[in-house]
Design an enzyme around this catalytic site. Structure first.
Site, PDB file in Angstrom:
ATOM      1  N   ARG A 172       0.803  -1.313  -0.123  1.00  0.00           N
ATOM      2  CA  ARG A 172       0.044   0.039   0.078  1.00  0.00           C
ATOM      3  C   ARG A 172       0.814   1.373   0.008  1.00  0.00           C
ATOM      4  O   ARG A 172       0.329   2.403   0.708  1.00  0.00           O
ATOM      5  CB  ARG A 172      -1.052   0.005   1.103  1.00  0.00           C
ATOM      6  N   SER A 184     -10.712  -1.394   3.928  1.00  0.00           N
ATOM      7  CA  SER A 184     -10.077  -1.712   5.172  1.00  0.00           C
ATOM      8  C   SER A 184      -9.343  -0.358   5.989  1.00  0.00           C
ATOM      9  O   SER A 184      -8.675   0.370   5.411  1.00  0.00           O
ATOM     10  CB  SER A 184      -8.947  -2.617   4.992  1.00  0.00           C
ATOM     11  N   GLU A 241      -4.735   2.298   7.247  1.00  0.00           N
ATOM     12  CA  GLU A 241      -4.698   2.118   6.064  1.00  0.00           C
ATOM     13  C   GLU A 241      -5.501   3.412   5.482  1.00  0.00           C
ATOM     14  O   GLU A 241      -4.916   4.012   4.370  1.00  0.00           O
ATOM     15  CB  GLU A 241      -5.296   1.079   5.444  1.00  0.00           C
TER      16      GLU A 241
HETATM   17  C1  LIG Z   1     -15.472  -0.865  -0.311  1.00  0.00           C
HETATM   18  C2  LIG Z   1     -14.259  -0.520  -0.479  1.00  0.00           C
HETATM   19  C3  LIG Z   1     -13.274  -1.699  -0.855  1.00  0.00           C
HETATM   20  C4  LIG Z   1     -11.960  -1.379  -0.937  1.00  0.00           C
HETATM   21  N1  LIG Z   1     -11.096  -2.469  -1.361  1.00  0.00           N
HETATM   22  C5  LIG Z   1      -9.650  -2.406  -1.690  1.00  0.00           C
HETATM   23  C6  LIG Z   1      -9.155  -3.394  -2.017  1.00  0.00           C
HETATM   24  O1  LIG Z   1      -9.439  -4.631  -2.155  1.00  0.00           O
HETATM   25  N2  LIG Z   1      -7.585  -3.036  -2.198  1.00  0.00           N
HETATM   26  C7  LIG Z   1      -7.083  -1.978  -1.935  1.00  0.00           C
HETATM   27  O2  LIG Z   1      -5.809  -1.733  -2.039  1.00  0.00           O
HETATM   28  N3  LIG Z   1      -8.072  -0.917  -1.681  1.00  0.00           N
HETATM   29  C8  LIG Z   1      -9.317  -1.005  -1.522  1.00  0.00           C
HETATM   30  N4  LIG Z   1     -10.105   0.240  -1.075  1.00  0.00           N
HETATM   31  C9  LIG Z   1      -9.124   1.422  -0.873  1.00  0.00           C
HETATM   32  C10 LIG Z   1      -9.322   2.081  -2.105  1.00  0.00           C
HETATM   33  O3  LIG Z   1     -10.326   2.073  -2.871  1.00  0.00           O
HETATM   34  C11 LIG Z   1      -8.042   2.342  -2.623  1.00  0.00           C
HETATM   35  O4  LIG Z   1      -6.811   2.568  -1.762  1.00  0.00           O
HETATM   36  C12 LIG Z   1      -7.900   3.237  -3.882  1.00  0.00           C
HETATM   37  O5  LIG Z   1      -6.897   2.760  -4.743  1.00  0.00           O
HETATM   38  C13 LIG Z   1      -7.718   4.503  -3.614  1.00  0.00           C
HETATM   39  O6  LIG Z   1      -8.105   5.329  -4.737  1.00  0.00           O
HETATM   40  P1  LIG Z   1      -8.916   6.777  -4.791  1.00  0.00           P
HETATM   41  O7  LIG Z   1      -8.902   7.299  -6.335  1.00  0.00           O
HETATM   42  O8  LIG Z   1     -10.203   6.664  -4.327  1.00  0.00           O
HETATM   43  O9  LIG Z   1      -7.759   7.417  -4.120  1.00  0.00           O
HETATM   44  P2  LIG Z   1      -8.124   8.585  -2.860  1.00  0.00           P
HETATM   45  O10 LIG Z   1      -8.856   8.016  -1.648  1.00  0.00           O
HETATM   46  O11 LIG Z   1      -8.908   9.825  -3.577  1.00  0.00           O
HETATM   47  O12 LIG Z   1      -6.812   8.966  -2.222  1.00  0.00           O
HETATM   48  C14 LIG Z   1      -5.796   8.015  -1.700  1.00  0.00           C
HETATM   49  C15 LIG Z   1      -4.591   8.610  -1.393  1.00  0.00           C
HETATM   50  O13 LIG Z   1      -3.859   8.414  -2.959  1.00  0.00           O
HETATM   51  C16 LIG Z   1      -3.451   9.938  -3.168  1.00  0.00           C
HETATM   52  N5  LIG Z   1      -3.803  10.107  -4.620  1.00  0.00           N
HETATM   53  C17 LIG Z   1      -4.937   9.924  -5.305  1.00  0.00           C
HETATM   54  N6  LIG Z   1      -4.978  10.110  -6.515  1.00  0.00           N
HETATM   55  C18 LIG Z   1      -3.685  10.724  -6.825  1.00  0.00           C
HETATM   56  C19 LIG Z   1      -3.117  11.147  -8.027  1.00  0.00           C
HETATM   57  N7  LIG Z   1      -3.706  11.058  -9.076  1.00  0.00           N
HETATM   58  N8  LIG Z   1      -1.754  11.608  -7.614  1.00  0.00           N
HETATM   59  C20 LIG Z   1      -1.199  11.696  -6.671  1.00  0.00           C
HETATM   60  N9  LIG Z   1      -1.684  11.115  -5.391  1.00  0.00           N
HETATM   61  C21 LIG Z   1      -2.892  10.607  -5.533  1.00  0.00           C
HETATM   62  C22 LIG Z   1      -4.404  10.793  -2.218  1.00  0.00           C
HETATM   63  O14 LIG Z   1      -3.656  12.163  -2.240  1.00  0.00           O
HETATM   64  C23 LIG Z   1      -4.359   9.860  -1.052  1.00  0.00           C
HETATM   65  O15 LIG Z   1      -3.201  10.088  -0.214  1.00  0.00           O
HETATM   66  C24 LIG Z   1     -11.596  -0.221  -0.862  1.00  0.00           C
HETATM   67  C25 LIG Z   1     -12.127   0.926  -0.536  1.00  0.00           C
HETATM   68  C26 LIG Z   1     -13.506   0.830  -0.291  1.00  0.00           C
HETATM   69  C27 LIG Z   1     -14.680   1.836   0.095  1.00  0.00           C
END
Ligand SMILES: Cc1cc2nc3c(=O)[nH]c(=O)nc-3n(C[C@H](O)[C@H](O)[C@H](O)COP(=O)(O)OP(=O)(O)OC[C@H]3O[C@@H](n4cnc5c(N)ncnc54)[C@H](O)[C@@H]3O)c2cc1C
Length: 302
Positions: free
Chosen positions: A177, A227, A297
């Site tokens: 992560r 998570s 996380e």
């Molecule tokens: C129901 C559910 C299930 C999930 N299952 C999983 C799973 O199986 N595995 C897993 O790994 N995660 C899981 N997640 C967590 C999440 O979906 C992941 O971490 C995902 O990659 C986050 O993407 P996001 O676009 O929503 O990022 P955000 O939540 O918007 O941001 C997350 C982080 O990334 C940074 N960030 C986002 N976009 C950029 C960019 N373009 N450039 C630089 N930094 C950036 C942000 O500043 C922040 O620090 C789950 C979440 C939910 C709600």
């Protein structure tokens, strides 16, 4: 002059057509549905606009938080007194020659996985059920069911203080992560994924099977940020939390999910304060029983 006056003036002069919201409720931009207003939320539609936002933040002396789909975020109730750069308007996805898929940072990961599947490209089925954006997934090295973004990222185009640059997958310092972007301020703009030739029907079946496993084990019917805690070396956070008898424990509108103890869910009207208080109870109880310190996380932003 307030920082946002300087910021607004610079944006108006340089990229007047870019969509910018004032006091944008973070609750509407996060899967947890929690968080007060971000003073400014900018939605760049291309690399030039993203560059203009970063530049205006530097000149106005204000920090900038980049977000994708907000599925890994817990935002403060009192809001964010700085700029949020929301990448969701940059969402192009393209299948390229040689088993590759190009996607911009804001593209929904499930859409990228579906485009790959339809083109008969395997290796991304694990990502189909992860609700984030491509940029968030690269930044977090998102993973599930044995797959991780580090296995498929060939190169990333990003924006730093000196402009746009490209890094190969091997230079991204991927860990659990974690990537080179996790703790910095650079912006992931797009990525090229290298996939393997496969059978679209078999890939679709794999995606459906993984989604069924997800639905059976995760509380997808409630808002959450996935998570809550990282998996500690040699343990599973959810199992430890369950063994502490914490399933169903609540603080205000926040609860430890009955379905999966690794998830804190918003049962209705939860505040950031509720979630943080519940996280502390979980951390203390797990530490007392197992001597293991759980680290979040979810990214807590204030
Ligand atoms: C129901 C559910 C299930 C999930 N299952 C999983 C799973 O199986 N595995 C897993 O790994 N995660 C899981 N997640 C967590 C999440 O979906 C992941 O971490 C995902 O990659 C986050 O993407 P996001 O676009 O929503 O990022 P955000 O939540 O918007 O941001 C997350 C982080 O990334 C940074 N960030 C986002 N976009 C950029 C960019 N373009 N450039 C630089 N930094 C950036 C942000 O500043 C922040 O620090 C789950 C979440 C939910 C709600």
């Amino acid at each position: 002059m307030a920082w946002f006056d300087t910021f607004d003036r610079l944006i108006q002069a340089r990229v007047p057509l870019m969509h910018v919201e004032q006091d944008a409720p973070m609750a509407e931009h996060t899967s947890f549905h929690i968080g007060g207003p971000a003073k400014r939320m900018a939605f760049p539609a291309n690399e030039e606009e993203a560059g203009a936002v970063a530049e205006a933040c530097r000149e106005a002396g204000v920090s900038c938080l980049v977000i994708g789909r907000g599925t890994n975020l817990l935002a403060a109730d009192e809001g964010l007194d700085y700029v949020v750069m929301n990448m969701t308007a940059m969402d192009a996805v393209r299948v390229e020659d040689g088993g590759r898929v190009f996607a911009q940072a804001g593209a929904q990961l499930s859409r990228v996985a579906t485009a790959a599947q339809q083109a008969g490209l395997g290796g991304l089925a694990f990502a189909h059920g992860i609700p984030g954006s491509l940029g968030g997934a690269v930044t977090m090295n998102a993973g599930a069911y044995g797959g991780e973004m580090c296995q498929v990222v060939e190169k990333v185009t990003a924006l730093g203080p000196d402009g746009v640059y490209t890094l190969s997958g091997g230079a991204l310092e991927f860990g659990y992560r974690h990537s080179v972007f996790s703790s910095g301020t650079d912006v992931v703009l797009s990525a090229l994924l290298r996939l393997t030739i496969g059978d679209p029907v078999a890939i679709r079946r794999e995606m459906e099977e993984l989604m069924a496993r997800r639905k059976a084990s995760q509380p997808l019917e409630y808002p959450s940020a996935g998570s809550t805690f990282k998996r500690p070396e040699g343990y599973f956070a959810g199992t430890m939390i369950d063994q502490c008898g914490l399933k169903g424990r609540t603080v205000g509108g926040a609860a430890v999910s009955e379905k999966h103890a690794g998830f804190i869910i918003n049962k209705g009207g939860a505040t950031c304060g509720d979630v943080l208080a519940l996280m502390e109870i979980v951390q203390e109880t797990v530490f007392e029983k197992f001597g293991v310190k759980l680290s979040p996380e979810v990214k807590i932003v204030s």
